[in-house]
Design a protein around this motif. Structure first.
Motif, PDB file in Angstrom:
ATOM      1  N   GLN A 162      14.087   2.017   0.034  1.00 45.79           N
ATOM      2  CA  GLN A 162      14.687   2.017   1.372  1.00 45.79           C
ATOM      3  C   GLN A 162      13.633   1.996   2.477  1.00 45.79           C
ATOM      4  O   GLN A 162      13.745   1.251   3.448  1.00 45.79           O
ATOM      5  CB  GLN A 162      15.613   3.226   1.497  1.00 45.79           C
ATOM      6  N   GLU A 163      12.599   2.821   2.323  1.00 44.73           N
ATOM      7  CA  GLU A 163      11.555   2.858   3.352  1.00 44.73           C
ATOM      8  C   GLU A 163      10.741   1.563   3.345  1.00 44.73           C
ATOM      9  O   GLU A 163      10.358   1.063   4.412  1.00 44.73           O
ATOM     10  CB  GLU A 163      10.641   4.057   3.133  1.00 44.73           C
ATOM     11  N   THR A 164      10.481   1.006   2.164  1.00 42.87           N
ATOM     12  CA  THR A 164       9.778  -0.282   2.089  1.00 42.87           C
ATOM     13  C   THR A 164      10.562  -1.351   2.826  1.00 42.87           C
ATOM     14  O   THR A 164       9.993  -2.137   3.600  1.00 42.87           O
ATOM     15  CB  THR A 164       9.574  -0.695   0.626  1.00 42.87           C
ATOM     16  N   LEU A 213       0.832  -1.209   0.000  1.00 45.36           N
ATOM     17  CA  LEU A 213       0.000   0.000   0.000  1.00 45.36           C
ATOM     18  C   LEU A 213       0.866   1.258   0.000  1.00 45.36           C
ATOM     19  O   LEU A 213       0.561   2.242  -0.677  1.00 45.36           O
ATOM     20  CB  LEU A 213      -0.926   0.003   1.222  1.00 45.36           C
ATOM     21  N   PHE A 214       1.958   1.216   0.780  1.00 47.62           N
ATOM     22  CA  PHE A 214       2.881   2.352   0.810  1.00 47.62           C
ATOM     23  C   PHE A 214       3.478   2.590  -0.573  1.00 47.62           C
ATOM     24  O   PHE A 214       3.562   3.735  -1.039  1.00 47.62           O
ATOM     25  CB  PHE A 214       3.985   2.105   1.833  1.00 47.62           C
ATOM     26  N   ILE A 215       3.892   1.514  -1.251  1.00 47.06           N
ATOM     27  CA  ILE A 215       4.495   1.669  -2.584  1.00 47.06           C
ATOM     28  C   ILE A 215       3.491   2.277  -3.553  1.00 47.06           C
ATOM     29  O   ILE A 215       3.819   3.187  -4.326  1.00 47.06           O
ATOM     30  CB  ILE A 215       5.006   0.308  -3.108  1.00 47.06           C
ATOM     31  N   ILE A 230      15.391 -13.238   3.375  1.00 48.04           N
ATOM     32  CA  ILE A 230      16.018 -12.696   2.168  1.00 48.04           C
ATOM     33  C   ILE A 230      15.010 -11.749   1.527  1.00 48.04           C
ATOM     34  O   ILE A 230      13.916 -12.171   1.133  1.00 48.04           O
ATOM     35  CB  ILE A 230      16.419 -13.811   1.182  1.00 48.04           C
ATOM     36  N   ILE A 231      15.367 -10.457   1.409  1.00 49.22           N
ATOM     37  CA  ILE A 231      14.386  -9.421   1.089  1.00 49.22           C
ATOM     38  C   ILE A 231      14.808  -8.596  -0.128  1.00 49.22           C
ATOM     39  O   ILE A 231      15.912  -8.045  -0.173  1.00 49.22           O
ATOM     40  CB  ILE A 231      14.215  -8.446   2.270  1.00 49.22           C
ATOM     41  N   ASP A 232      13.903  -8.473  -1.084  1.00 45.77           N
ATOM     42  CA  ASP A 232      13.987  -7.443  -2.117  1.00 45.77           C
ATOM     43  C   ASP A 232      12.750  -6.562  -1.950  1.00 45.77           C
ATOM     44  O   ASP A 232      11.638  -6.989  -2.255  1.00 45.77           O
ATOM     45  CB  ASP A 232      14.003  -8.058  -3.518  1.00 45.77           C
ATOM     46  N   ILE A 289      19.286 -11.051   4.852  1.00 41.04           N
ATOM     47  CA  ILE A 289      19.993 -10.681   3.633  1.00 41.04           C
ATOM     48  C   ILE A 289      19.075  -9.707   2.918  1.00 41.04           C
ATOM     49  O   ILE A 289      17.953 -10.062   2.548  1.00 41.04           O
ATOM     50  CB  ILE A 289      20.283 -11.888   2.739  1.00 41.04           C
ATOM     51  N   THR A 290      19.509  -8.449   2.745  1.00 36.62           N
ATOM     52  CA  THR A 290      18.647  -7.421   2.172  1.00 36.62           C
ATOM     53  C   THR A 290      19.350  -6.706   1.032  1.00 36.62           C
ATOM     54  O   THR A 290      20.580  -6.626   0.999  1.00 36.62           O
ATOM     55  CB  THR A 290      18.249  -6.381   3.226  1.00 36.62           C
ATOM     56  N   GLU A 291      18.558  -6.173   0.112  1.00 34.99           N
ATOM     57  CA  GLU A 291      19.156  -5.474  -1.011  1.00 34.99           C
ATOM     58  C   GLU A 291      19.713  -4.120  -0.596  1.00 34.99           C
ATOM     59  O   GLU A 291      20.799  -3.731  -1.015  1.00 34.99           O
ATOM     60  CB  GLU A 291      18.141  -5.276  -2.143  1.00 34.99           C
ATOM     61  N   GLU A 292      18.982  -3.389   0.245  1.00 33.75           N
ATOM     62  CA  GLU A 292      19.359  -2.016   0.555  1.00 33.75           C
ATOM     63  C   GLU A 292      20.137  -1.873   1.858  1.00 33.75           C
ATOM     64  O   GLU A 292      20.544  -0.766   2.219  1.00 33.75           O
ATOM     65  CB  GLU A 292      18.111  -1.128   0.603  1.00 33.75           C
ATOM     66  N   GLY A 293      20.320  -2.968   2.598  1.00 30.06           N
ATOM     67  CA  GLY A 293      21.167  -2.933   3.781  1.00 30.06           C
ATOM     68  C   GLY A 293      20.586  -2.247   4.991  1.00 30.06           C
ATOM     69  O   GLY A 293      21.314  -1.893   5.926  1.00 30.06           O
ATOM     70  N   THR A 294      19.263  -2.048   5.034  1.00 33.64           N
ATOM     71  CA  THR A 294      18.675  -1.317   6.153  1.00 33.64           C
ATOM     72  C   THR A 294      18.666  -2.129   7.445  1.00 33.64           C
ATOM     73  O   THR A 294      18.481  -1.564   8.527  1.00 33.64           O
ATOM     74  CB  THR A 294      17.230  -0.887   5.836  1.00 33.64           C
ATOM     75  N   ALA A 295      18.875  -3.450   7.355  1.00 33.26           N
ATOM     76  CA  ALA A 295      18.941  -4.282   8.562  1.00 33.26           C
ATOM     77  C   ALA A 295      20.366  -4.410   9.086  1.00 33.26           C
ATOM     78  O   ALA A 295      20.620  -5.169  10.020  1.00 33.26           O
ATOM     79  CB  ALA A 295      18.370  -5.663   8.281  1.00 33.26           C
ATOM     80  N   GLY A 296      21.295  -3.664   8.483  1.00 31.93           N
ATOM     81  CA  GLY A 296      22.697  -3.813   8.829  1.00 31.93           C
ATOM     82  C   GLY A 296      23.369  -4.805   7.895  1.00 31.93           C
ATOM     83  O   GLY A 296      22.775  -5.259   6.911  1.00 31.93           O
TER      84      GLY A 296
END
Length: 267
Positions: free
Chosen positions: A49-51, A21-23, A87-89, A69-76
């Motif tokens: 990034q916010e998603t 919904l945010f997207i 594993i997140i995109d 494992i994330t694409e944008e590295g927001t989890a560190g």
């Protein structure tokens, strides 16, 4: 602890649907001047990034002990754990999103002891939730899905992705593309590998191939195809494609023909 993966998949699907919904809200007023470049033609936006931040926060509530494992590295930094790893995109198909082309998705999968056990691909614009559980089947909006029973490449529709930053194998890729163009009903390039894999699982196309992919592009889709009765490998081998950077997925019946077509030109 005993984890109910079916319930976890339902909770994950709900999280992805809410995050989508945010997207959609941001897509209505997105300003292309806000995009950034991670590399040549490799785009990222505050929406990606916010998603991802929203997904990570929700996933930490669902399974506090899991790594990421994330694409944008927001989890560190990427953090495999012995048992659970998400594993997140957050936005697979960012270039489509930036250009207002309506094929992009959220893709989230869970590894348990290095095996894919849960996967969700949420296609944002059609609001379609593709969900799979290891040993529990694959679903689209909670209805079971299966790959097609088409038995030959000549009667198949094939999806692919084009290289956009690493052109070292361009000539070989174009030859492979030509082989599929001449031996199938057609080749489609939708712009989201996660959606391509979900569509193979749902029987909308018979096969998909692409190289230079990351685990977060394909993790959920691999499980979807397998649970829908299909087959997923690397280009020329039967090895696990999750971290192999290249994927061939099919309904199973045309898999050998697809690998043979690729093998004529690929080294």
């Amino acid at each position: 602890m005993t984890t109910n993966f079916t319930q976890l998949s339902l909770d994950l699907a709900a999280l992805c649907r809410n995050t989508a919904l945010f997207i959609r809200q941001e897509a209505a007023s997105f300003d292309r001047s806000k995009i950034e470049h991670k590399g040549l033609h490799d785009l990222v936006s505050y929406v990606d990034q916010e998603t991802e931040r929203r997904l990570v926060a929700g996933l930490r509530e669902l399974l506090p002990e899991a790594g990421f494992i994330t694409e944008e590295g927001t989890a560190g930094p990427d953090s495999h754990t012995e048992d659970f790893t998400w594993i997140i995109d957050p936005l697979d198909g960012t270039t489509n999103f930036v250009h207002s082309l309506p094929v992009y998705s959220i893709s989230v999968a869970l590894l348990y002891q290095k095996e894919l056990v849960v996967g969700v691909v949420h296609e944002v614009n059609r609001d379609e939730s593709f969900r799979a559980v290891r040993g529990g089947g694959a679903f689209c909006n909670d209805l079971p899905i299966r790959v097609t029973d088409i038995a030959d490449l000549n009667s198949s529709l094939i999806a692919t992705g084009f290289p956009y930053k690493d052109f070292g194998k361009m000539n070989a890729y174009l030859q492979v593309l030509g082989a599929f163009m001449s031996r199938s009903h057609g080749v489609r390039r939708l712009g989201s590998a996660a959606v391509d894999l979900a569509y193979v699982a749902a029987g909308r196309c018979e096969g998909f191939f692409e190289f230079n992919l990351n685990s977060y592009d394909v993790a959920a889709g691999i499980l979807l195809v397998r649970e829908a009765g299909g087959h997923v490998t690397q280009f020329l081998e039967d090895g696990d494609p999750l971290f192999g950077r290249e994927v061939v997925a099919s309904n199973g019946h045309v898999h050998t023909e697809m690998q043979q077509a690729i093998g004529e030109f690929w080294q």
